[in-house]
Enzyme design. Structure first.
Site, PDB file in Angstrom:
ATOM      1  N   ARG A  40      35.653  34.244  47.239  1.00  0.00           N
ATOM      2  CA  ARG A  40      36.858  33.507  46.864  1.00  0.00           C
ATOM      3  C   ARG A  40      37.113  32.425  47.908  1.00  0.00           C
ATOM      4  O   ARG A  40      37.300  32.717  49.080  1.00  0.00           O
ATOM      5  CB  ARG A  40      38.070  34.454  46.778  1.00  0.00           C
ATOM      6  CG  ARG A  40      39.329  33.752  46.263  1.00  0.00           C
ATOM      7  CD  ARG A  40      40.456  34.724  46.025  1.00  0.00           C
ATOM      8  NE  ARG A  40      41.133  35.073  47.262  1.00  0.00           N
ATOM      9  CZ  ARG A  40      42.097  36.000  47.345  1.00  0.00           C
ATOM     10  NH1 ARG A  40      42.449  36.698  46.271  1.00  0.00           N
ATOM     11  NH2 ARG A  40      42.672  36.259  48.501  1.00  0.00           N
ATOM     12  N   SER A 109      42.570  39.442  36.666  1.00  0.00           N
ATOM     13  CA  SER A 109      43.766  39.815  37.425  1.00  0.00           C
ATOM     14  C   SER A 109      44.910  40.152  36.470  1.00  0.00           C
ATOM     15  O   SER A 109      45.153  39.426  35.501  1.00  0.00           O
ATOM     16  CB  SER A 109      44.201  38.665  38.348  1.00  0.00           C
ATOM     17  OG  SER A 109      43.230  38.427  39.337  1.00  0.00           O
ATOM     18  N   LYS A 138      47.249  35.292  49.846  1.00  0.00           N
ATOM     19  CA  LYS A 138      47.406  34.615  48.558  1.00  0.00           C
ATOM     20  C   LYS A 138      48.855  34.164  48.447  1.00  0.00           C
ATOM     21  O   LYS A 138      49.731  34.939  48.081  1.00  0.00           O
ATOM     22  CB  LYS A 138      47.010  35.533  47.410  1.00  0.00           C
ATOM     23  CG  LYS A 138      46.741  34.764  46.126  1.00  0.00           C
ATOM     24  CD  LYS A 138      46.161  35.640  45.054  1.00  0.00           C
ATOM     25  CE  LYS A 138      45.859  34.791  43.826  1.00  0.00           C
ATOM     26  NZ  LYS A 138      45.654  35.575  42.615  1.00  0.00           N
TER      27      LYS A 138
END
Length: 211
Positions: A40, A109, A138
């Site tokens: 990511r 998600s 995040k």
């Protein structure tokens, strides 16, 4: 149905991994017991994702660990990754599945009960459920759901699930008690002085739960 070991799922963060780099962090984590590694990097373009992903695939080769790419369909395909993970605001799941084909793993998600119930098990292989806790890795995450919320979403969700959001080694028991199939961690491994030892600590706790 694809066989997936979601028990210990590492999500790489380029900033937290800066001391060792994402590739070396992943190698160390897999040596310590990580079963899945997700690439990511929200700031990387597709070309850079492909370069990093190919280096990760090389270092994970023969380990049995799976490589998942976050969001970038083109990169996942070019790398020959094991899977793709997408969020609710990204490409929709039928389009993603059509692009990556039937064999690649697809993760999604999920943050609410409605989203958990809407997961299509014919398209999606696993759900990332959370955030369990608020997490600085995040910035735009949704409201934390806690372990009670995790348990509710896991019960509703028709596919395997991995908990995410501020999780550490000490949370392993609570994650599995909630019914999740594993936990995804970022800062509990990335950015630690010894990523292999940090992973081993989590893996040891998982083994205690599994017996």
């Amino acid at each position: 149905m694809k066989h997936l070991d979601l028990s210990l799922y590492l999500v790489l963060d380029p900033d937290l991994c800066a001391a060792f780099g994402m590739v070396e962090t992943a190698r160390a984590a897999v040596a310590g017991g990580a079963k899945i590694v997700q690439l990511r990097d929200k700031r990387a373009d597709t070309a850079r994702m492909i370069d990093t992903g190919r280096a990760l695939r090389a270092v994970l080769s023969g380990s049995g660990a799976r490589l998942i790419v976050n969001d970038d369909v083109e990169a996942a395909i070019a790398i020959g990754a094991d899977g793709l993970h997408i969020g609710q605001e990204d490409i929709d799941t039928p389009t993603a599945r059509a692009r990556i084909g039937p064999d690649m793993i697809l993760g999604l998600s999920v943050e609410t009960e409605a989203l958990a119930a809407a997961v299509d098990p014919d398209i999606v292989d696993y759900a990332g459920i959370g955030p369990v806790f608020a997490t600085p890795t995040k910035a735009d995450h949704k409201e934390p759901i806690g372990f009670a919320g995790l348990a509710r979403l896991v019960r509703i969700c028709p596919v395997a699930s991995v908990a995410i959001g501020g999780l550490k080694a000490a949370h392993v028991g609570d994650v599995f008690a909630a019914g999740a199939d594993g936990l995804a961690v970022v800062s509990a491994i990335c950015g630690t002085p010894d990523p292999e030892a940090a992973t081993r600590d989590i893996a040891r706790n998982i083994k205690k739960v599994y017996g």
